[in-house]
Design an enzyme around this catalytic site. Structure first.
Site, PDB file in Angstrom:
ATOM      1  N   GLU A 227     -11.347   8.080   9.085  1.00 59.17           N
ATOM      2  CA  GLU A 227     -12.541   7.955   9.928  1.00 59.17           C
ATOM      3  C   GLU A 227     -12.475   6.685  10.760  1.00 59.17           C
ATOM      4  O   GLU A 227     -13.118   5.680  10.443  1.00 59.17           O
ATOM      5  CB  GLU A 227     -13.809   7.993   9.077  1.00 59.17           C
ATOM      6  CG  GLU A 227     -14.129   9.365   8.516  1.00 59.17           C
ATOM      7  CD  GLU A 227     -15.417   9.401   7.702  1.00 59.17           C
ATOM      8  OE1 GLU A 227     -16.006   8.318   7.476  1.00 59.17           O
ATOM      9  OE2 GLU A 227     -15.822  10.499   7.298  1.00 59.17           O
ATOM     10  N   TYR A 295     -21.548  16.229   7.270  1.00 57.36           N
ATOM     11  CA  TYR A 295     -22.373  16.266   6.063  1.00 57.36           C
ATOM     12  C   TYR A 295     -23.598  17.106   6.399  1.00 57.36           C
ATOM     13  O   TYR A 295     -24.336  16.819   7.351  1.00 57.36           O
ATOM     14  CB  TYR A 295     -22.711  14.850   5.587  1.00 57.36           C
ATOM     15  CG  TYR A 295     -21.519  14.265   4.865  1.00 57.36           C
ATOM     16  CD1 TYR A 295     -21.415  14.339   3.491  1.00 57.36           C
ATOM     17  CD2 TYR A 295     -20.443  13.747   5.584  1.00 57.36           C
ATOM     18  CE1 TYR A 295     -20.283  13.879   2.826  1.00 57.36           C
ATOM     19  CE2 TYR A 295     -19.311  13.291   4.936  1.00 57.36           C
ATOM     20  CZ  TYR A 295     -19.231  13.354   3.557  1.00 57.36           C
ATOM     21  OH  TYR A 295     -18.100  12.925   2.908  1.00 57.36           O
ATOM     22  N   GLU A 321     -12.908  16.565   5.794  1.00 61.98           N
ATOM     23  CA  GLU A 321     -13.897  16.023   4.854  1.00 61.98           C
ATOM     24  C   GLU A 321     -15.280  16.539   5.222  1.00 61.98           C
ATOM     25  O   GLU A 321     -15.671  16.526   6.385  1.00 61.98           O
ATOM     26  CB  GLU A 321     -13.890  14.495   4.873  1.00 61.98           C
ATOM     27  CG  GLU A 321     -14.838  13.879   3.850  1.00 61.98           C
ATOM     28  CD  GLU A 321     -14.799  12.366   3.871  1.00 61.98           C
ATOM     29  OE1 GLU A 321     -13.689  11.799   3.852  1.00 61.98           O
ATOM     30  OE2 GLU A 321     -15.876  11.748   3.932  1.00 61.98           O
TER      31      GLU A 321
END
Length: 547
Positions: A227, A295, A321
């Site tokens: 990231e 997320y 992710e």
């Protein structure tokens, strides 16, 4: 005569006992097999493993409002033939454009599309115990996963800060375990919240070592920066993410290693849409993919649209992710949005890795904080996120031709409350800002330009703290430039995705960088910082105002 008669009766009685035992065994055998057949009629049957879930749910349980989870994962797994493992079926992977999908995607050695389904470890130096063959086999046989992602932090006390030997050993163990099980493995250089060019030479050395070591392995994938932040994908400066990825990828290819490479993208690997302006394929690189991270309780259509844009521009995407909770790694779950994300990934054959395989006391963890097992998990050992991942991945596996993972989906017990307030010794000093124990959320204050800001204190240890911020534009018009003011007792030591304007006493003023000052209607940008504080001091963030 009496002795002979007694002997004869003993023989008769013995024969009767034997017959009764045979009959009883036959009845048990047929009942057991009929029960299995009954269960198999509702599940996929074209598999090489026995059903890995014991189905015990009654119809009465279904009608209860507080439904108890009565299904459990069995401890029993089998060893399939090599040809029935993920690698046995698919072999070496590559990135190709095929007619079924708009953008290039992962295909196997037969040219068929393959979706990799992975669990990502947390930082391996904090949770090394989850890198083990038995645990990987549970993921393969019971969770429907075919890949494991090994999160190797360069910083945060990781590979470049005192734990190289431990991590070298765990990489070797993880790669060999995956190979023996016929699984794929991602070696993730877990850059977090900084420009990866800061450690460029160290990254080159790392990937040269592992590209040479595993150049003949068909199951290894390299993720070269997790990231990155603080820089654009490409700006021509020679210090951007593109330049880093080009140089590290060249090191890997110079070793004769043609494994798939996953490149991180700017803004926490959320701007995969910007890659098409300068893709590595234009410099002759093949088998390159680009990461999207999300997320589900934080990232909605604004980030999904980045994926759609990337796909329409022919960018190969890997969701290396994601989580079902918010971007802090904590908070509540949004399983409906997670399902919608999965629909988008499935429609475009985008592979994924779920954060995280550990028992840290946070929402993102798949293993309950009260569970110390590192393999053979029961349903009660999992968090709601873990159960969701297992059900989702097994669902995908069951529709995959020749699947080796079947079973009745296990439902999460929504009435259970998972303890998310504690910390574990192994992650106590983690400053992984987007996945840490959520200590406090500031109040929102709407400004005259229709924006609001929130700042969340993430992980907090004796003399330090990490915080994450969001500026969201709820107005009907886009804005150009934003400033956030807030009060905070700590001393900010470094800040990303924003720059400091002033600091007087406990009052801070920060503003946008040039690259993230434009915020469209309904969109948001993120920033964060690390800070020091007095040992044991409890700090808060208050009076947040966005202008």
């Amino acid at each position: 005569m009496t002795k002979r008669k007694n002997s004869k009766w003993k023989i008769v009685i013995a024969c009767i006992v034997v017959v009764l035992l045979v009959v009883a065994g036959s009845v048990y055998f047929w009942q057991n097999n009929l029960s299995k057949k009954s269960g198999d009629e509702t599940a996929a049957t074209d598999c090489t493993l026995s059903n890995s879930v014991d189905t015990k749910k009654s119809s009465e349980t279904d009608t209860q409002s507080d439904k108890d989870v009565t299904e459990s994962i069995s401890d029993f797994t089998e060893n399939p033939e090599n040809s029935d493992t993920p690698m046995g079926k698919h072999g070496a992977l590559s990135v190709k454009k095929i007619d079924s999908y708009e953008a290039p995607t992962i295909v196997d050695q037969q040219g068929n599309a393959v979706q990799l389904r992975a669990a990502s470890t947390h930082g391996v130096h904090w949770f090394p115990e989850y890198v083990n063959k038995d645990g990987f086999q549970s993921l393969r046989d019971e969770w429907g996963l075919n890949t494991v992602r090994l999160a190797i932090y360069p910083r945060e006390g990781g590979y470049l800060q005192g734990n190289q030997e431990l991590l070298d050993n765990k990489i070797a163990e993880g790669v060999e375990a995956a190979k023996e099980l016929g699984m794929y493995v991602i070696i993730d250089w877990h850059v977090l919240a900084y420009n990866p060019n800061e450690d460029l030479e160290a990254a080159k050395n790392f990937f040269q070592k592992y590209a040479e070591r595993y150049k003949d392995y068909s199951n290894v994938i390299f993720e070269i920066c997790n990231e990155p932040t603080g820089t654009l994908w490409y700006d021509g400066s020679g210090n951007d993410i593109y330049t880093y990825c080009k140089e590290v990828s060249q090191v890997i290819r110079n070793c004769g290693n043609n494994s798939i490479i996953i490149c991180g993208t700017n803004d926490w690997s959320q701007r995969v849409d910007e890659v098409s302006k300068k893709p590595l394929k234009d410099d002759g690189f093949e088998n390159i993919m680009y990461s999207i991270h999300f997320y589900a309780a934080t990232h909605y259509d604004n980030i999904k649209n980045n994926v759609r844009s990337a796909i329409s521009n022919g960018t190969p995407v890997f969701a290396s992710e994601f989580g079902c909770c918010d971007a802090s790694g904590n908070g509540g779950y949004d399983f409906a949005n997670a399902d919608d994300w999965m629909k988008l990934l499935k429609e475009n054959n985008i592979s994924y890795a779920c954060w995280s395989l550990c028992n840290k006391a946070e929402s993102a963890s798949c293993i309950s904080s009260s569970c110390s097992k590192t393999s053979g998990w029961k349903t009660s050992d999992l968090t709601e996120a873990g159960v969701w991942l297992m059900n989702t991945s097994r669902g995908f596996a069951e529709v995959e031709e020749g699947t080796m993972s079947v079973g009745v989906p296990v439902e999460s017990d929504k009435s259970e409350t998972t303890d998310k307030s504690g910390t574990t010794d192994k992650s106590e000093k983690s400053n992984k800002s987007e996945k840490s124990d959520k200590a406090q959320t500031t109040s929102k204050e709407l400004s005259t330009n229709g924006c609001f800001a929130t700042i969340v204190i993430g992980s907090e240890w004796d003399d330090g703290v990490t915080a994450d911020g969001v500026v969201k534009n709820d107005s009907s018009n886009g804005i150009s430039g934003w400033t956030v003011e807030f009060d905070f007792e700590g001393e900010i030591s470094n800040i990303w995705c924003a720059k400091m304007v002033s600091h007087s006493g406990n009052h801070y003023v920060i503003e946008a960088e040039d690259y993230n000052k434009e915020v469209g209607s309904g969109e948001q940008v993120t920033f964060g910082f690390n800070a020091t504080k007095a040992a044991g001091q409890k700090v808060t963030i208050t009076n947040v105002v966005v202008k």
